[in-house]
Design a protein around this motif. Sequence first.
Motif, short mmCIF file in Angstrom:
data_model
loop_
_atom_site.label_atom_id
_atom_site.label_comp_id
_atom_site.label_asym_id
_atom_site.label_seq_id
_atom_site.Cartn_x
_atom_site.Cartn_y
_atom_site.Cartn_z
N PHE A 1 5.19 51.32 19.98
CA PHE A 1 6.48 51.88 20.35
C PHE A 1 6.82 53.07 19.44
O PHE A 1 6.34 53.17 18.31
CB PHE A 1 7.56 50.80 20.24
N GLY A 2 7.69 53.93 19.98
CA GLY A 2 8.15 55.08 19.22
C GLY A 2 9.37 54.76 18.39
O GLY A 2 9.74 53.59 18.19
N GLY A 3 10.02 55.81 17.93
CA GLY A 3 11.19 55.60 17.08
C GLY A 3 12.39 55.07 17.84
O GLY A 3 13.13 54.21 17.33
N ASP A 4 12.62 55.54 19.05
CA ASP A 4 13.77 55.12 19.85
C ASP A 4 13.29 54.34 21.07
O ASP A 4 12.31 54.72 21.71
CB ASP A 4 14.58 56.34 20.31
N PHE A 5 14.03 53.27 21.37
CA PHE A 5 13.73 52.48 22.57
C PHE A 5 14.54 53.08 23.71
O PHE A 5 15.73 52.79 23.89
CB PHE A 5 14.10 51.01 22.36
#
Length: 300
Positions: free
Chosen positions: A65-69
């Motif tokens: 996953f990245g920094g923001d969901f």
Amino acid sequence: MTTSTVKRAPRLRPQRRSLTKPRRSPLLTALTLIVLVYSLAPLAWLFINATKTQADLFASFGLWFGGDFALWDNIQQTLAYDDGVFGRWFANTVLYVVAGAGGATFLAVLGGYALAKFDFPGRRGVFALVIGAVAVPGTALAVPTFLMFSQMGLTNTPWAVIIPSLISPFGLYLMWVFAAESIPAELLEAARMDGAGEFRTFFQISLPLLAPGTVTVLLFTTVATWNNYFLPLIMLRDSDWYPLTLGLNAWNAQASTAGGEAIFNLVITGSLLTILPLLAAFLLLQRYWQSGLTLGSVKE
């Protein structure tokens, strides 16, 4: 004769059945894990990247996953982009599946039942024709179909996608084999002796017995129509009649056009939304599908 001279019969001790454990094969286990990873890795990649923003797609690892969901934001943007054209593409796909796959299933049930339970001249020729049609790929017939529909003025209309989808040689062959094994001839004779006509016999007696095979054919035709790409590509020019496969490809191609907007996060999110109905259909109809595939595998 004394009791000492009488030989007693030996008592038979009840033999305990030893339940042998199945042999474990490390090679087979490893191959199963490889197939499992191969099957689930694309789905995991699709879901993980659907939670990322456009910037995080290129700034983070693909399988994490990245920094923001941003899944919910991506879903909202996908449904609202270009005046909500994704919803129209979804409705077009449902239309093609209901009319095309549903019609193909109904025709396959009728044809398979007739070929299995009625004897008529040319039956062997029909069997050879069906087997030959199964071996012909759909892409080989796409261009002749386009030329024929172009002369009839049906291109760039939903009929250009629906009508070719009504023919399913594999579904017809599957229902032929299924009807021959699942419907006893004595049951049909009893219904006819009781005065039931052929239509009543089919709809009230035969059709319920054909339910597992019908669901199996319906799943196959639904998946084929839902994922159909090449036929709509050559038949449709108006984007308002695009199915999801063609519409998402048009979104993906925007990045390579002059002045086009790159919306890879919406393409990935739209792809995730596209496969959800197929997953739901398989999960809900799985028991009918499995019973349809295994019928006739064991004969008494």
